[in-house]
Motif scaffolding. Structure first.
Motif, PDB file in Angstrom:
ATOM      1  N   UNK A 119       1.960  -7.829  15.546  1.00 20.95           N
ATOM      2  CA  UNK A 119       0.585  -7.548  15.937  1.00 20.95           C
ATOM      3  C   UNK A 119      -0.392  -7.891  14.816  1.00 20.95           C
ATOM      4  N   UNK A 120      -1.576  -8.315  15.221  1.00 27.47           N
ATOM      5  CA  UNK A 120      -2.611  -8.671  14.256  1.00 27.47           C
ATOM      6  C   UNK A 120      -3.237  -7.451  13.600  1.00 27.47           C
ATOM      7  N   UNK A 121      -3.095  -6.265  14.226  1.00 31.58           N
ATOM      8  CA  UNK A 121      -3.680  -5.054  13.650  1.00 31.58           C
ATOM      9  C   UNK A 121      -2.679  -4.284  12.791  1.00 31.58           C
ATOM     10  N   UNK A 122      -1.599  -4.947  12.388  1.00 32.04           N
ATOM     11  CA  UNK A 122      -0.624  -4.383  11.452  1.00 32.04           C
ATOM     12  C   UNK A 122      -0.583  -5.274  10.219  1.00 32.04           C
ATOM     13  N   UNK A 123      -0.920  -4.702   9.060  1.00 30.12           N
ATOM     14  CA  UNK A 123      -0.855  -5.447   7.807  1.00 30.12           C
ATOM     15  C   UNK A 123       0.564  -5.338   7.253  1.00 30.12           C
ATOM     16  N   UNK A 124       1.108  -6.484   6.835  1.00 28.52           N
ATOM     17  CA  UNK A 124       2.513  -6.552   6.412  1.00 28.52           C
ATOM     18  C   UNK A 124       2.578  -7.110   4.994  1.00 28.52           C
ATOM     19  N   UNK A 125       3.196  -6.327   4.093  1.00 29.37           N
ATOM     20  CA  UNK A 125       3.328  -6.716   2.686  1.00 29.37           C
ATOM     21  C   UNK A 125       4.811  -6.683   2.322  1.00 29.37           C
ATOM     22  N   UNK A 126       5.343  -7.819   1.831  1.00 27.43           N
ATOM     23  CA  UNK A 126       6.778  -7.952   1.634  1.00 27.43           C
ATOM     24  C   UNK A 126       7.092  -8.563   0.275  1.00 27.43           C
ATOM     25  N   UNK A 127       8.149  -8.049  -0.382  1.00 23.41           N
ATOM     26  CA  UNK A 127       8.615  -8.651  -1.634  1.00 23.41           C
ATOM     27  C   UNK A 127       9.374  -9.940  -1.343  1.00 23.41           C
ATOM     28  N   UNK A 128       9.649 -10.699  -2.393  1.00 19.31           N
ATOM     29  CA  UNK A 128      10.632 -11.767  -2.293  1.00 19.31           C
ATOM     30  C   UNK A 128      12.008 -11.138  -2.130  1.00 19.31           C
ATOM     31  N   UNK A 129      12.989 -11.951  -1.760  1.00 22.24           N
ATOM     32  CA  UNK A 129      14.359 -11.456  -1.653  1.00 22.24           C
ATOM     33  C   UNK A 129      14.806 -10.929  -3.016  1.00 22.24           C
ATOM     34  N   UNK A 130      15.425  -9.759  -3.022  1.00 17.72           N
ATOM     35  CA  UNK A 130      15.847  -9.141  -4.270  1.00 17.72           C
ATOM     36  C   UNK A 130      17.024  -9.912  -4.874  1.00 17.72           C
ATOM     37  N   UNK A 131      16.995 -10.073  -6.177  1.00 19.68           N
ATOM     38  CA  UNK A 131      18.075 -10.774  -6.874  1.00 19.68           C
ATOM     39  C   UNK A 131      19.195  -9.825  -7.295  1.00 19.68           C
ATOM     40  N   UNK A 132      18.929  -8.528  -7.198  1.00 18.67           N
ATOM     41  CA  UNK A 132      19.956  -7.515  -7.444  1.00 18.67           C
ATOM     42  C   UNK A 132      19.611  -6.290  -6.613  1.00 18.67           C
ATOM     43  N   UNK A 133      20.585  -5.431  -6.313  1.00 21.81           N
ATOM     44  CA  UNK A 133      20.299  -4.248  -5.489  1.00 21.81           C
ATOM     45  C   UNK A 133      19.301  -3.318  -6.172  1.00 21.81           C
ATOM     46  N   UNK A 134      18.556  -2.573  -5.348  1.00 26.87           N
ATOM     47  CA  UNK A 134      17.607  -1.581  -5.863  1.00 26.87           C
ATOM     48  C   UNK A 134      17.741  -0.313  -5.027  1.00 26.87           C
ATOM     49  N   UNK A 135      18.122   0.786  -5.684  1.00 28.64           N
ATOM     50  CA  UNK A 135      18.216   2.061  -4.980  1.00 28.64           C
ATOM     51  C   UNK A 135      16.904   2.826  -5.100  1.00 28.64           C
ATOM     52  N   UNK A 136      16.386   3.258  -3.962  1.00 28.10           N
ATOM     53  CA  UNK A 136      15.180   4.080  -3.891  1.00 28.10           C
ATOM     54  C   UNK A 136      15.588   5.438  -3.332  1.00 28.10           C
ATOM     55  N   UNK A 137      15.511   6.480  -4.151  1.00 27.06           N
ATOM     56  CA  UNK A 137      15.901   7.825  -3.728  1.00 27.06           C
ATOM     57  C   UNK A 137      14.882   8.833  -4.251  1.00 27.06           C
ATOM     58  N   UNK A 138      14.169   9.478  -3.350  1.00 26.78           N
ATOM     59  CA  UNK A 138      13.191  10.474  -3.755  1.00 26.78           C
ATOM     60  C   UNK A 138      11.968  10.449  -2.867  1.00 26.78           C
ATOM     61  N   UNK A 139      10.858  10.934  -3.422  1.00 27.97           N
ATOM     62  CA  UNK A 139       9.570  10.935  -2.722  1.00 27.97           C
ATOM     63  C   UNK A 139       8.851   9.619  -2.983  1.00 27.97           C
ATOM     64  N   UNK A 140       8.398   8.971  -1.924  1.00 28.09           N
ATOM     65  CA  UNK A 140       7.716   7.678  -2.020  1.00 28.09           C
ATOM     66  C   UNK A 140       6.221   7.907  -1.823  1.00 28.09           C
ATOM     67  N   UNK A 141       5.444   7.658  -2.869  1.00 27.45           N
ATOM     68  CA  UNK A 141       3.993   7.876  -2.818  1.00 27.45           C
ATOM     69  C   UNK A 141       3.267   6.573  -2.541  1.00 27.45           C
ATOM     70  N   UNK A 142       2.119   6.674  -1.906  1.00 23.94           N
ATOM     71  CA  UNK A 142       1.287   5.493  -1.670  1.00 23.94           C
ATOM     72  C   UNK A 142      -0.179   5.852  -1.876  1.00 23.94           C
ATOM     73  N   UNK A 143      -0.946   4.866  -2.293  1.00 25.06           N
ATOM     74  CA  UNK A 143      -2.392   5.011  -2.481  1.00 25.06           C
ATOM     75  C   UNK A 143      -3.065   3.811  -1.834  1.00 25.06           C
ATOM     76  N   UNK A 144      -4.032   4.090  -0.965  1.00 31.86           N
ATOM     77  CA  UNK A 144      -4.769   3.032  -0.284  1.00 31.86           C
ATOM     78  C   UNK A 144      -6.244   3.116  -0.642  1.00 31.86           C
ATOM     79  N   UNK A 145      -6.827   1.986  -0.946  1.00 34.57           N
ATOM     80  CA  UNK A 145      -8.267   1.863  -1.083  1.00 34.57           C
ATOM     81  C   UNK A 145      -8.785   1.243   0.204  1.00 34.57           C
ATOM     82  N   UNK A 146      -9.647   1.965   0.900  1.00 38.00           N
ATOM     83  CA  UNK A 146     -10.014   1.533   2.249  1.00 38.00           C
ATOM     84  C   UNK A 146     -11.515   1.648   2.480  1.00 38.00           C
ATOM     85  N   UNK A 147     -11.969   0.983   3.509  1.00 32.00           N
ATOM     86  CA  UNK A 147     -13.313   1.212   4.039  1.00 32.00           C
ATOM     87  C   UNK A 147     -13.272   0.973   5.542  1.00 32.00           C
TER      88      UNK A 147
END
Length: 624
Positions: A477-505
């Motif tokens: 959909x055009x009303x969904x913004x999609x942000x993606x990394x490049x393919x990872x060169x090694x595994x990455x474990x994400x475990x915990x609270x994931x915070x985000x900050x958006x600057x919006x108008x």
């Protein structure tokens, strides 16, 4: 304790008398229970205000000496010798426990007026006192249950009743009012945005026109009546896929012919309404007084508040023994589906290996320690946190949550101003944006919201199926913004609270911003890990709602997502941003007015800013 993979789960000694009843038919389980237990049904236990609560009491037949007791309270129809309650009683009785199941006030054969969570600070306290005084009781009670049968335990734990020796709350998020960064008021909100699941749930549970037995009946008569009559309301079937779209939201149930009840009380409350503190919810100022074994799930409705409360209970220290004895187990299953943790486990579209876990053995080992004083059953060396890491597909353990080795890694939302959809130019990078980087823009029409596909949810009449489902349908959909990394060169474990900050108008006075974390496989499959949402009017706090002004850039901080996932080599990390996630969350009509009583919305033109002075980003707890 260091961060380690659990290659063998904690082995507990199970008494020979504790048989494996998992393969018993319902009839065989009922027969085994009749042979092993004495049963008293529909005993009316008096509360301090004289209201009697219907209670079934199972005790080991021929038991000698005082018994430890396991207590479960429920708003559901479980007292009429239902197979689920009989199996629960059989497991307890076969291990030498008395087992009690009780209906909350105002439900089925219990007297009084129904209130969500059943007055845990008074009814729960009075019930513990009653059990401790029985001649067959050893004075120690453990509370047990999932969902509603877990949530009433939380406020009770703040009372620190002397008989409340241990508790096992499973999937208990709807019992949490405010704790730490979360003020979701029993899952009624996320980030100030109402969730729809309770509308469906209340239709099924709340019954202000319920029939009741006349007063003065003796127990034998009540018990006999209960064998033939369950007082269970048979409400008309509802097509919730259609009804959930009803506007205004405030008349969703009255439109079905329902009389005013709990829904009408709650729908007018804001997240900061003082009414939330007068019910049965647990709030962080209550203290904590009971050792607990928590069972939670990555795809449940409330994993963030659940883990925040676990940490709060460990730090409260109003009862040092209680705070020192908090343990958590977190699986990849959906709400209350701990029995599904078996080989070949699949969540949504994602195969997640073998998360097998003997939940029953763990629960009774915990109770043996605290109700029978058997220190070897559940040793002090038991890890405080055991969690299943998706992608790695293995159980891990740690002394804390997030794991002590976790370190925050910041990734920035970047683009050339066209991050719209999968074919856009959105990127997720560790380098901050430069000055003048163009913002991303999209149009949000509340009459054409972005569809919910998977994630964490429950109890919603089938309008959303929880789990790790592929998100590519909505990412197109055009009303969904999609942000993606490049393919990872090694595994990455994400475990915990994931915070985000958006600057919006926005050109609207109010709108919502939703964030999603996704694991993208090499074939493009985009598995949802978690989501969150925030209502812009509450950017300065729930007690200070304020409209937005066109052209002004604001900072939004959604409540954290919570997960454990290893992004494998060749996978990509993705963040989605949009303004709706429906039907999981109520649509913002963008007017800035009383959203839940409005029927007409306006289109909002929303902007996500990411330049040197106004970076938008996500912080990932990376374990190395």
């Amino acid at each position: 304790m260091k961060h380690v993979i659990v290659t063998t789960l904690l082995i507990v000694a199970v008494p020979a008398s504790a048989q494996d009843f998992s393969k018993y038919s319902d009839a065989a389980a009922a027969q085994a229970l009749a042979e092993q237990a004495t049963l008293e049904t529909i005993v009316m236990v008096p509360m301090r205000d004289g209201v009697g609560l219907a209670t079934n009491i199972y005790r080991p037949r021929g038991a000698k000496g005082p018994l430890p007791t396991i207590l479960s309270k429920t708003p559901y129809n479980e007292l009429g010798n239902k197979p689920s309650s009989q199996r629960a009683a059989l497991k307890a009785v076969s291990r030498g426990y008395a087992f009690i199941i009780q209906n909350e006030r105002g439900r089925y054969f219990s007297e009084g007026k129904y209130e969500i969570l059943g007055k845990p600070q008074t009814d729960g306290y009075d019930m513990l006192t009653w059990v401790a005084k029985q001649p067959w009781s050893n004075g120690k009670v453990g509370t047990l249950g999932c969902s509603s049968s877990a949530e009433w335990q939380l406020a009770l734990a703040g009372q620190n009743h002397p008989a409340h020796a241990a508790m096992v709350p499973m999937a208990s998020g709807a019992g949490i009012g405010k704790v730490g960064r979360f003020q979701e008021q029993g899952n009624w909100y996320t980030g100030g945005v109402p969730r729809t699941l309770f509308y469906v749930w209340l239709y099924g549970v709340d019954n202000p026109l319920r029939p009741q037995l006349p007063g003065g009946l003796d127990q034998a008569t009540r018990s006999r009546i209960a064998q033939y009559n369950d007082l269970d309301a048979k409400k008309p079937e509802v097509n919730w896929t259609q009804q959930i779209k009803h506007l205004p939201v405030a008349t969703m149930l009255s439109d079905l012919g329902e009389p005013p009840a709990t829904f009408e009380q709650f729908i007018t409350r804001t997240p900061a309404d003082p009414g939330w503190t007068r019910g049965g919810l647990y709030h962080e100022g209550m203290g904590w007084g009971v050792p607990a074994l928590w069972f939670n799930s990555w795809y449940d409705v409330s994993i963030g508040p659940n883990m925040e409360l676990f940490n709060h209970a460990r730090a409260a220290n109003t009862d040092r023994e209680a705070s020192a004895n908090q343990y958590a187990v977190i699986g990849p299953n959906n709400h209350c589906a701990f029995g599904a943790l078996k080989p070949g486990f699949v969540s949504g579209d994602r195969a997640l290996g073998n998360p097998s876990f003997d939940t029953d053995a763990e629960i009774f080992a915990f109770f043996d320690r605290f109700l029978k004083s058997d220190a070897k059953a559940f040793p002090n060396t038991t890890p405080h946190v055991r969690y299943y890491t998706m992608g790695l597909n293995a159980w891990q353990s740690d002394a804390a949550w997030p794991p002590k080795a976790a370190r925050m890694v910041r990734m920035y939302l970047r683009s050339g101003g066209r991050a719209n959809g999968l074919n856009g130019d959105g990127r997720l990078l560790m380098t901050a944006p430069a000055s003048g980087e163009p913002a991303d823009r999209f149009t949000y029409d509340p009459m054409n919201p972005v569809q919910t596909i998977g994630g964490g949810d429950c109890c919603n009449g089938g309008i959303v199926t929880a789990g790790a489902f592929d998100q590519r349908v909505i990412e197109a959909r055009d009303d969904v913004l999609v942000y993606t990394t490049d393919a990872l060169t090694e595994p990455m474990e994400v475990s915990g609270f994931v915070d985000s900050v958006l600057k919006i108008s926005s050109d609207a006075k109010d709108t919502d911003f939703a964030v999603k974390l996704v694991d993208v496989a090499p074939d493009g499959t985009a598995y949802i890990l978690g989501d969150t949402i925030v209502r812009a009017r509450y950017r300065d706090g729930y007690a200070s709602p304020a409209p937005m002004q066109p052209g002004t850039v604001y900072t939004l901080k959604p409540t954290p997502m919570t997960t454990s996932n290893r992004f494998e080599k060749g996978h990509r990390i993705r963040v989605e941003v949009t303004s709706s996630n429906f039907p999981k969350f109520v649509r913002n009509l963008n007017t800035g007015g009383p959203n839940e009583s409005e029927s007409k919305g306006i289109v909002a033109h929303n902007v996500v800013v990411h330049d040197a002075g106004n970076a938008s980003y996500i912080d990932l707890p990376v374990v190395k």
